[in-house]
Design a protein around this motif. Structure first.
Motif, PDB file in Angstrom:
ATOM      1  N   SER A   1       0.838  -1.202   0.000  1.00 37.12           N
ATOM      2  CA  SER A   1       0.000   0.000   0.000  1.00 37.12           C
ATOM      3  C   SER A   1       0.874   1.254   0.000  1.00 37.12           C
ATOM      4  CB  SER A   1      -0.918   0.011   1.221  1.00 37.12           C
ATOM      5  OG  SER A   1      -1.835  -1.062   1.168  1.00 37.12           O
ATOM      6  N   VAL A   2       0.567   2.173  -0.884  1.00 32.90           N
ATOM      7  CA  VAL A   2       1.377   3.376  -1.050  1.00 32.90           C
ATOM      8  C   VAL A   2       1.047   4.374   0.053  1.00 32.90           C
ATOM      9  CG1 VAL A   2       1.876   5.341  -2.564  1.00 32.90           C
ATOM     10  CG2 VAL A   2       1.572   3.047  -3.531  1.00 32.90           C
ATOM     11  N   VAL A   3       2.083   4.919   0.672  1.00 31.69           N
ATOM     12  CA  VAL A   3       1.948   5.943   1.713  1.00 31.69           C
ATOM     13  C   VAL A   3       2.252   7.294   1.082  1.00 31.69           C
ATOM     14  CG1 VAL A   3       2.860   6.815   3.901  1.00 31.69           C
ATOM     15  CG2 VAL A   3       2.574   4.344   3.550  1.00 31.69           C
ATOM     16  N   ALA A   4       1.244   8.171   1.053  1.00 31.69           N
ATOM     17  CA  ALA A   4       1.442   9.490   0.435  1.00 31.69           C
ATOM     18  C   ALA A   4       0.345  10.429   0.902  1.00 31.69           C
ATOM     19  CB  ALA A   4       1.418   9.383  -1.095  1.00 31.69           C
ATOM     20  N   GLY A   5       0.725  11.680   1.156  1.00 33.30           N
ATOM     21  CA  GLY A   5      -0.254  12.705   1.490  1.00 33.30           C
ATOM     22  C   GLY A   5      -1.054  12.416   2.742  1.00 33.30           C
TER      23      GLY A   5
ATOM     24  N   THR B   1       9.262   4.468  -3.908  1.00 37.51           N
ATOM     25  CA  THR B   1       7.879   4.614  -3.462  1.00 37.51           C
ATOM     26  C   THR B   1       7.763   4.214  -1.998  1.00 37.51           C
ATOM     27  OG1 THR B   1       7.082   4.073  -5.688  1.00 37.51           O
ATOM     28  CG2 THR B   1       5.483   3.954  -3.893  1.00 37.51           C
ATOM     29  N   ALA B   2       7.228   5.114  -1.176  1.00 33.06           N
ATOM     30  CA  ALA B   2       7.007   4.789   0.232  1.00 33.06           C
ATOM     31  C   ALA B   2       5.779   3.891   0.362  1.00 33.06           C
ATOM     32  CB  ALA B   2       6.813   6.067   1.038  1.00 33.06           C
ATOM     33  N   THR B   3       5.939   2.757   1.020  1.00 29.01           N
ATOM     34  CA  THR B   3       4.853   1.797   1.197  1.00 29.01           C
ATOM     35  C   THR B   3       4.635   1.530   2.682  1.00 29.01           C
ATOM     36  OG1 THR B   3       6.271  -0.161   1.177  1.00 29.01           O
ATOM     37  CG2 THR B   3       5.525   0.685  -0.964  1.00 29.01           C
TER      38      THR B   3
ATOM     39  N   LEU C   1       5.668   8.484   7.858  1.00 33.79           N
ATOM     40  CA  LEU C   1       5.712   7.037   8.015  1.00 33.79           C
ATOM     41  C   LEU C   1       5.098   6.604   9.348  1.00 33.79           C
ATOM     42  CD1 LEU C   1       9.173   5.983   6.515  1.00 33.79           C
ATOM     43  CD2 LEU C   1       6.912   5.974   5.443  1.00 33.79           C
ATOM     44  N   ALA C   2       5.426   7.325  10.430  1.00 30.47           N
ATOM     45  CA  ALA C   2       4.858   6.977  11.734  1.00 30.47           C
ATOM     46  C   ALA C   2       3.346   7.170  11.730  1.00 30.47           C
ATOM     47  CB  ALA C   2       5.503   7.820  12.831  1.00 30.47           C
ATOM     48  N   ALA C   3       2.890   8.251  11.102  1.00 28.29           N
ATOM     49  CA  ALA C   3       1.447   8.493  11.020  1.00 28.29           C
ATOM     50  C   ALA C   3       0.763   7.409  10.196  1.00 28.29           C
ATOM     51  CB  ALA C   3       1.181   9.870  10.414  1.00 28.29           C
ATOM     52  N   ALA C   4       1.455   6.889   9.172  1.00 28.84           N
ATOM     53  CA  ALA C   4       0.885   5.832   8.344  1.00 28.84           C
ATOM     54  C   ALA C   4       0.653   4.565   9.158  1.00 28.84           C
ATOM     55  CB  ALA C   4       1.802   5.535   7.161  1.00 28.84           C
ATOM     56  N   VAL C   5       1.582   4.231  10.059  1.00 29.72           N
ATOM     57  CA  VAL C   5       1.417   3.058  10.906  1.00 29.72           C
ATOM     58  C   VAL C   5       0.210   3.230  11.827  1.00 29.72           C
ATOM     59  CG1 VAL C   5       2.458   1.727  12.774  1.00 29.72           C
ATOM     60  CG2 VAL C   5       3.833   2.384  10.801  1.00 29.72           C
ATOM     61  N   ARG C   6       0.066   4.423  12.404  1.00 30.03           N
ATOM     62  CA  ARG C   6      -1.087   4.662  13.291  1.00 30.03           C
ATOM     63  C   ARG C   6      -2.400   4.559  12.518  1.00 30.03           C
ATOM     64  NH1 ARG C   6       2.465   8.710  15.235  1.00 30.03           N
ATOM     65  NH2 ARG C   6       1.382  10.309  14.008  1.00 30.03           N
ATOM     66  N   LEU C   7      -2.430   5.115  11.317  1.00 33.44           N
ATOM     67  CA  LEU C   7      -3.641   5.043  10.507  1.00 33.44           C
ATOM     68  C   LEU C   7      -3.961   3.599  10.127  1.00 33.44           C
ATOM     69  CD1 LEU C   7      -5.926   6.348   8.919  1.00 33.44           C
ATOM     70  CD2 LEU C   7      -4.325   6.752   7.034  1.00 33.44           C
ATOM     71  N   ALA C   8      -2.946   2.831   9.764  1.00 38.15           N
ATOM     72  CA  ALA C   8      -3.159   1.423   9.417  1.00 38.15           C
ATOM     73  C   ALA C   8      -3.705   0.652  10.614  1.00 38.15           C
ATOM     74  CB  ALA C   8      -1.851   0.804   8.928  1.00 38.15           C
ATOM     75  N   ASP C   9      -3.175   0.937  11.806  1.00 38.22           N
ATOM     76  CA  ASP C   9      -3.669   0.254  13.011  1.00 38.22           C
ATOM     77  C   ASP C   9      -5.142   0.577  13.261  1.00 38.22           C
ATOM     78  OD1 ASP C   9      -1.171  -0.792  13.335  1.00 38.22           O
ATOM     79  OD2 ASP C   9      -0.613   0.455  15.057  1.00 38.22           O
ATOM     80  N   GLU C  10      -5.538   1.807  12.995  1.00 34.96           N
ATOM     81  CA  GLU C  10      -6.943   2.176  13.158  1.00 34.96           C
ATOM     82  C   GLU C  10      -7.828   1.431  12.155  1.00 34.96           C
ATOM     83  OE1 GLU C  10      -7.096   6.371  12.733  1.00 34.96           O
ATOM     84  OE2 GLU C  10      -5.946   6.788  14.564  1.00 34.96           O
ATOM     85  N   MET C  11      -7.345   1.275  10.934  1.00 33.74           N
ATOM     86  CA  MET C  11      -8.105   0.539   9.921  1.00 33.74           C
ATOM     87  C   MET C  11      -8.264  -0.920  10.317  1.00 33.74           C
ATOM     88  SD  MET C  11      -6.310   2.205   6.507  1.00 33.74           S
ATOM     89  CE  MET C  11      -7.225   1.184   5.342  1.00 33.74           C
ATOM     90  N   VAL C  12      -7.217  -1.514  10.868  1.00 34.52           N
ATOM     91  CA  VAL C  12      -7.268  -2.907  11.311  1.00 34.52           C
ATOM     92  C   VAL C  12      -8.249  -3.060  12.472  1.00 34.52           C
ATOM     93  CG1 VAL C  12      -5.944  -4.744  12.428  1.00 34.52           C
ATOM     94  CG2 VAL C  12      -4.966  -3.494  10.491  1.00 34.52           C
ATOM     95  N   ALA C  13      -8.187  -2.156  13.458  1.00 35.47           N
ATOM     96  CA  ALA C  13      -9.089  -2.235  14.609  1.00 35.47           C
ATOM     97  C   ALA C  13     -10.546  -2.117  14.176  1.00 35.47           C
ATOM     98  CB  ALA C  13      -8.739  -1.153  15.622  1.00 35.47           C
ATOM     99  N   ASP C  14     -10.803  -1.223  13.220  1.00 31.35           N
ATOM    100  CA  ASP C  14     -12.169  -1.069  12.715  1.00 31.35           C
ATOM    101  C   ASP C  14     -12.650  -2.343  12.025  1.00 31.35           C
ATOM    102  OD1 ASP C  14     -14.534   0.655  11.878  1.00 31.35           O
ATOM    103  OD2 ASP C  14     -13.748   0.067   9.916  1.00 31.35           O
TER     104      ASP C  14
END
Length: 509
Positions: free
Chosen positions: A322-326, A349-351, A375-388
């Protein structure tokens, strides 16, 4: 000499293969990128895993395959056969003709003509109208000879399949025994339009099933092997090659089902949430008694709604590629190009893989991750998606363990809200191939029992039919068991009626 089994699973990013011994131990494993034509990746993975066991390749007696060939053919509108679509339902059902609601391009690719003729049944098995044999012969004579296959769907045929079987005999007489025939009572359950759609797709996939069977056979023959071969089904069971040739549509959900079955074996947990993290997406499912929990909702495939049994899977656009951007993660993914494009492999490409490595969740790749914002914010966002996603599939139960499998399992945190312990079994990255290799052969049957009398006899007939179908799929007749029996009352009918569904499964013969 110990008999060995090979399991192969074709995914969107990787094709995985494993060799298991009689004790279900993983002796060899391989991952290869899934090729655009799917078949080349399958052969590469098979060659790699057989090469890893060296001189023991001749001990392989069975090969089990979970494949995306059928799914891809429908999604890409390619390699599909032309189908003569015949519905038994007039004078009823004519307001909604066959293939109503299909995407125009898929309908053009598949349909060789449609007709609604006299016939069909009421829910209690009584005929709606006499079977119009003359209209059937006329339709076959006028348009059927241009078709590669014929799909026959009768109103409430699960309650009475005699008309569909008679039409099959008419088709063989008019068009010859070589023309494949797809009968709806063998494919789907109640729901005329959805069952008809599944039956037509099944008929359109006969050529695809033939091609993938040939590719697998040729790949094995190239190594001097001729083992028994099986295809994985949607419900986590197997069917023999000749059975798969008749019911190719039942392979469409095999990938997620394989992952769930493999997760159960590798973790030793039979009731759990399973997260299968791939390169493009993460599939969340639930194990119940070691088998996938099945969805009660219709399954949509390539824009067409169907009603055969599928695993209850929630897929989210979150994977290692998954691409990490913006400030966002996905839905775009580098997919199988991750080894060229991700930062940890020297790409640009940042993934999410890069973000997880930077967070210390795993060590992957050949290059250090540069210090990038986001990158750190991407990990937090991914964790929220997983929890949901976990909250949505758990149905309120927060005590189930979560089994993390797939090549990107390291992306998941060690603690996930809404789940119990996070279990990371050995060989988790090839759980899908393991699931294909350990599956039982299975069969299903469904019917409607109307009235208060005859219920026991009807249930026993459904059990026998499910067991017979499991045997036809490759199960040992002496070891087949009924693993699921459900009865659902049907409301708004003149008399009491229930819908009976039976699933049988057993070890391979």
């Amino acid at each position: 000499m110990t008999a060995l089994r090979v399991g192969v699973d074709v995914g969107g990013t990787n094709t995985d293969a494993v060799v298991l011994d009689a004790a279900d131990r993983v002796l060899a494993r391989a991952k290869r990128p899934t090729s655009p034509d799917v078949t080349a990746g399958l052969r590469a993975a098979l060659d790699a895993v057989l090469g890893e066991i060296g001189g023991r390749a001749d001990e392989v007696t069975r090969v089990m395959l979970g494949t995306t060939h059928a799914t891809n053919a429908i999604l890409e509108r390619r390699s599909l056969g032309r189908v003569a679509v015949l519905r038994l339902g007039a004078p009823a059902t004519t307001a909604i003709p066959p293939l109503t609601g299909w995407p125009a391009d898929l309908r053009r690719a598949v349909s060789a003509g449609e007709a609604v003729v006299g016939g069909g049944h009421f829910v209690d098995g009584r005929p709606i109208a006499p079977l119009d044999r003359a209209a059937i012969r006329r339709f076959l004579t006028e348009g059927g000879r241009e078709a590669d296959a014929v799909a026959v769907t009768g109103v409430f045929s699960p309650a009475g399949a005699d008309q569909e079987r008679e039409v099959a005999e008419i088709v063989r007489t008019e068009l010859g025994a070589a023309v494949p025939i797809s009968l709806s009572h063998e494919i789907g359950s109640l729901g005329l339009v959805e069952r008809e759609n599944a039956t037509v797709l099944n008929a359109a996939l006969y050529g695809v099933a033939r091609d993938v069977t040939r590719a697998l056979t040729d790949a094995l023959a190239g190594r001097g092997l001729a083992p028994q071969t099986y295809f994985a089904q949607n419900d986590g069971t197997l069917m023999a090659v000749d059975h798969a040739a008749r019911y190719p549509v039942l392979t469409i959900g095999s990938g997620p089902a394989n992952s769930l079955r493999g997760a159960a074996l590798l973790s030793g947990v039979s009731d759990a949430i399973v997260a299968d993290v791939g390169g493009t997406s993460t599939d969340f499912g639930v194990l119940a008694g070691g088998f996938p929990r099945e969805s009660a909702a219709p399954a949509e495939i390539g824009g067409v709604t169907t009603n055969f049994r599928m695993p209850d899977i929630l897929a989210i656009a979150l994977g290692g590629g998954s691409v990490v951007a913006g400030g966002a993660v996905g839905p775009r993914s580098v997919g199988y190009r991750i080894t060229r494009e991700a930062l940890v492999f020297g790409g640009r490409t940042a993934t999410l893989t890069d973000a997880a490595v930077a967070a210390g969740r795993g060590r992957v790749g050949t290059h250090p991750v540069p210090d990038l914002d986001g990158l750190a914010a991407a990990v937090r966002l991914a964790d929220e998606m997983v929890a949901d996603a976990v909250d949505r599939v758990s149905l309120g139960r927060g005590d189930r363990p979560l089994v993390a499998v797939g090549g990107g399992a390291f992306l998941l945190p060690d603690t996930i809200p809404g789940a119990g312990e996070v279990v990371r079994p050995p060989d988790a990255d090839v759980a899908n191939a393991v699931g294909a290799a350990i599956a039982l052969a299975g069969g299903r049957s469904g019917t409607i029992v109307a009235g208060r009398t005859g219920r026991d006899a009807a249930v026993e007939r459904a059990k026998r039919e499910a067991a017979d179908r499991a045997v036809a799929a490759g199960a040992d007749p002496a070891a087949v068991e009924i693993v699921e029996l459900s009865e659902v009352p049907l409301s708004y009918l003149e008399g009491p009626a229930v819908r009976v569904h039976v699933k049988a499964a057993g070890p391979l013969k």
